[in-house]
Scaffold this motif. Structure first.
Motif, PDB file in Angstrom:
ATOM      1  N   THR A 233      -1.575   4.644   0.509  1.00  0.00           N
ATOM      2  CA  THR A 233      -0.743   6.102   0.734  1.00  0.00           C
ATOM      3  C   THR A 233       0.025   6.506   0.039  1.00  0.00           C
ATOM      4  O   THR A 233       1.559   5.440  -0.284  1.00  0.00           O
ATOM      5  CB  THR A 233      -0.449   5.382   2.986  1.00  0.00           C
ATOM      6  OG1 THR A 233      -1.205   5.216   3.637  1.00  0.00           O
ATOM      7  CG2 THR A 233       0.287   7.042   3.205  1.00  0.00           C
TER       8      THR A 233
ATOM      9  N   VAL B 160      -4.259   6.076  -5.407  1.00  0.00           N
ATOM     10  CA  VAL B 160      -3.897   5.237  -4.253  1.00  0.00           C
ATOM     11  C   VAL B 160      -4.973   5.397  -3.348  1.00  0.00           C
ATOM     12  O   VAL B 160      -4.798   4.944  -2.526  1.00  0.00           O
ATOM     13  CB  VAL B 160      -2.338   5.990  -4.030  1.00  0.00           C
ATOM     14  CG1 VAL B 160      -2.170   5.674  -3.168  1.00  0.00           C
ATOM     15  CG2 VAL B 160      -1.414   5.326  -5.411  1.00  0.00           C
ATOM     16  N   GLU B 161      -5.084   6.302  -2.888  1.00  0.00           N
ATOM     17  CA  GLU B 161      -5.839   6.985  -1.872  1.00  0.00           C
ATOM     18  C   GLU B 161      -7.414   6.123  -1.469  1.00  0.00           C
ATOM     19  O   GLU B 161      -7.974   5.264  -0.577  1.00  0.00           O
ATOM     20  CB  GLU B 161      -6.364   8.492  -1.407  1.00  0.00           C
ATOM     21  CG  GLU B 161      -7.060   8.532   0.651  1.00  0.00           C
ATOM     22  CD  GLU B 161      -7.430   9.681   0.606  1.00  0.00           C
ATOM     23  OE1 GLU B 161      -8.021  10.263   1.307  1.00  0.00           O
ATOM     24  OE2 GLU B 161      -6.947  10.443  -0.146  1.00  0.00           O
TER      25      GLU B 161
ATOM     26  N   SER C  37       0.700  -1.343   0.125  1.00  0.00           N
ATOM     27  CA  SER C  37      -0.001  -0.175  -0.535  1.00  0.00           C
ATOM     28  C   SER C  37       0.952   1.699  -0.064  1.00  0.00           C
ATOM     29  O   SER C  37       0.212   2.037  -0.048  1.00  0.00           O
ATOM     30  CB  SER C  37      -0.642  -0.036   0.999  1.00  0.00           C
ATOM     31  OG  SER C  37      -0.063   0.426   2.497  1.00  0.00           O
ATOM     32  N   ASP C  38       2.092   0.409   0.557  1.00  0.00           N
ATOM     33  CA  ASP C  38       3.144   2.128   0.465  1.00  0.00           C
ATOM     34  C   ASP C  38       3.501   2.830  -1.110  1.00  0.00           C
ATOM     35  O   ASP C  38       4.254   2.424  -1.772  1.00  0.00           O
ATOM     36  CB  ASP C  38       4.110   1.884   1.319  1.00  0.00           C
ATOM     37  CG  ASP C  38       4.015   2.599   2.538  1.00  0.00           C
ATOM     38  OD1 ASP C  38       2.636   2.840   2.854  1.00  0.00           O
ATOM     39  OD2 ASP C  38       4.682   1.766   3.527  1.00  0.00           O
TER      40      ASP C  38
ATOM     41  N   LYS D 294      -2.367  10.690  -5.923  1.00  0.00           N
ATOM     42  CA  LYS D 294      -2.771  10.846  -5.165  1.00  0.00           C
ATOM     43  C   LYS D 294      -4.198  10.492  -5.253  1.00  0.00           C
ATOM     44  O   LYS D 294      -4.365   9.036  -3.784  1.00  0.00           O
ATOM     45  CB  LYS D 294      -2.730  12.258  -4.375  1.00  0.00           C
ATOM     46  CG  LYS D 294      -0.879  12.123  -4.577  1.00  0.00           C
ATOM     47  CD  LYS D 294      -0.915  13.981  -4.019  1.00  0.00           C
ATOM     48  CE  LYS D 294      -0.120  14.324  -4.150  1.00  0.00           C
ATOM     49  NZ  LYS D 294       1.089  15.360  -4.354  1.00  0.00           N
ATOM     50  N   GLU D 295      -5.918  11.026  -5.746  1.00  0.00           N
ATOM     51  CA  GLU D 295      -7.164  10.734  -5.366  1.00  0.00           C
ATOM     52  C   GLU D 295      -7.023   9.119  -5.293  1.00  0.00           C
ATOM     53  O   GLU D 295      -7.689   8.869  -4.510  1.00  0.00           O
ATOM     54  CB  GLU D 295      -7.174  11.184  -6.202  1.00  0.00           C
ATOM     55  CG  GLU D 295      -7.311  12.457  -6.727  1.00  0.00           C
ATOM     56  CD  GLU D 295      -8.598  13.303  -7.399  1.00  0.00           C
ATOM     57  OE1 GLU D 295      -8.704  12.432  -8.220  1.00  0.00           O
ATOM     58  OE2 GLU D 295      -8.065  14.571  -7.430  1.00  0.00           O
TER      59      GLU D 295
END
Length: 397
Positions: free
Chosen positions: A202, A196-197, A173-174, A193-194
């Motif tokens: 993260t 991934v979140e 998840s990183d 980023k959107e």
């Protein structure tokens, strides 16, 4: 470098900056050319020199193969399409100057091209001011929202949403993001980023480097310190090759690290083959597609350029884009820039990019299919079909 209008597509030399000819019933602004509506004329903007020249010349070659196909099939409005090529050297100021020249020539119906996002901004602003259709085929969100801008390349959401959730599920998840320091990589990172979140991940690091960087050691060190499970890279041009090799040499790029982004594009395969073989990559089109239309293009492209490696996706985008535009013009019997623009807006087109592909949203994003390709020994073999990945959102201004 400015070239003249020519009258025969057969005169085009492989990967060179010259004009091919043939035309349509479309001229410049309606009525500006008098009663005689001349051929459709396209002003092509190509970074033929500089760090992005390989992608620029691939785009040009794909476009020219498309023009040949259109003209061999009867052209637009019964006339062959003509085009002019100028080298913008990947420079926004030069791009704006060329765009103004094209836009102020009454017989130019359409502007087409550029590679980097900042040069697309420069051309897009001119297109909006002068009310001339402008088509790009680059990957990522368009930087300028305009009723005259048409983005044939996949948007950032279309690129990221099919594969990022799978990478997070498989590798962890990183997520770290690295890019060249200009508009497109930063827009790519914002959309990443959107996603991934939303996928439960993260973002643990975000790094940018100026174009022309030759030593990525400090950048790679900071990425390693973040201990990512997945790396999304939008380092582009010659820098993509340098960064990826150094990421491997310094121990960042391992089989245990999920890896996606620009360095996996077919443009870079010749220089990065051993580092990307076995990886999966999100694509709109691949030369491994076995449908007759794709293979006809592949054969013509290889004959024209002598290329033996994977064909860059931007070349395929350019080929299908100009065919979409010509088909829209023929279908609407369009005359003049405004009519051509309206024809593109309302058209639905069947091609290897999808059935009924069309534009939607405030930024005129092409709603088309996306695929996951597995890279192996020079082949980008489609291993997943995601269908149409709808996207009408964008960060453009």
């Amino acid at each position: 470098m400015k070239t003249r209008w020519a009258a025969s597509a057969a005169a085009v030399a492989s990967m060179s900056l010259i004009v091919s000819g043939c035309g349509s019933s479309i001229g410049g602004d309606e009525g500006s050319a008098g009663e005689d509506q001349g051929p459709l004329k396209v002003g092509l903007i190509v970074p033929a020199t500089g760090q992005i020249s390989d992608s620029g010349l691939a785009m040009q070659a794909g476009f020219e193969v498309g023009i040949d196909k259109i003209n061999n099939d009867g052209g637009v409005g019964g006339q062959p399409v003509e085009y002019e090529v100028q080298d913008n050297q990947s420079d926004p100021a030069t791009t704006a100057q060329i765009a103004r020249q094209y836009a102020r020539a009454d017989d130019t119906s359409l502007m087409f091209g550029t590679i980097t996002g900042d040069s697309a901004v420069a051309a897009g602003k001119v297109a909006d001011q002068e009310k001339i259709p402008f088509s790009t085929v680059i990957l990522g969100d368009p930087a300028v929202c305009s009723p005259y801008a048409w983005a044939f390349g996949p948007s950032n959401r279309q690129l990221l949403s099919p594969l990022v959730p799978e990478l997070i599920e498989e590798y962890g998840s990183d997520v770290a993001i690295v890019g060249s320091d200009y508009i497109h990589p930063r827009q790519y990172a914002a959309r990443a980023k959107e996603i991934v979140e939303a996928s439960g991940g993260t973002v643990v690091a975000e790094e940018y480097s100026p174009m022309g960087t030759t030593d990525f050691a400090s950048t790679i060190g900071r990425l390693q310190d973040a201990e990512p499970d997945v790396l999304l890279s939008m380092v582009v041009g010659a820098d993509a090759i340098t960064f990826t090799h150094q990421a491997d040499e310094f121990g960042l790029l391992t089989p245990e690290l999920g890896f996606e982004g620009a360095p996996l594009d077919a443009d870079y395969y010749g220089a990065l083959s051993s580092l990307v073989d076995g990886r999966e990559h999100s694509v709109r089109w691949s030369d491994a597609r076995n449908d007759p239309e794709s293979q006809e293009f592949v054969e013509a492209y290889r004959e024209k350029t002598g290329a033996e490696g994977p064909i860059p996706e931007v070349a395929g985008n350019a080929y299908f884009a100009i065919r979409f535009i010509a088909a829209a013009a023929n279908d609407a019997e369009a005359h003049g820039r405004e009519e051509l623009n309206a024809a593109i807006e309302s058209f639905n087109y069947d091609s290897p990019l999808g059935q009924g592909t069309h534009f939607d949203g405030p930024a005129n994003l092409l709603q088309a299919d996306m695929f996951t390709a597995t890279i192996d020994d020079g082949s980008y073999t489609v291993t997943q079909e995601h269908g149409e990945v709808a996207d009408t959102e964008t960060s453009c201004q």
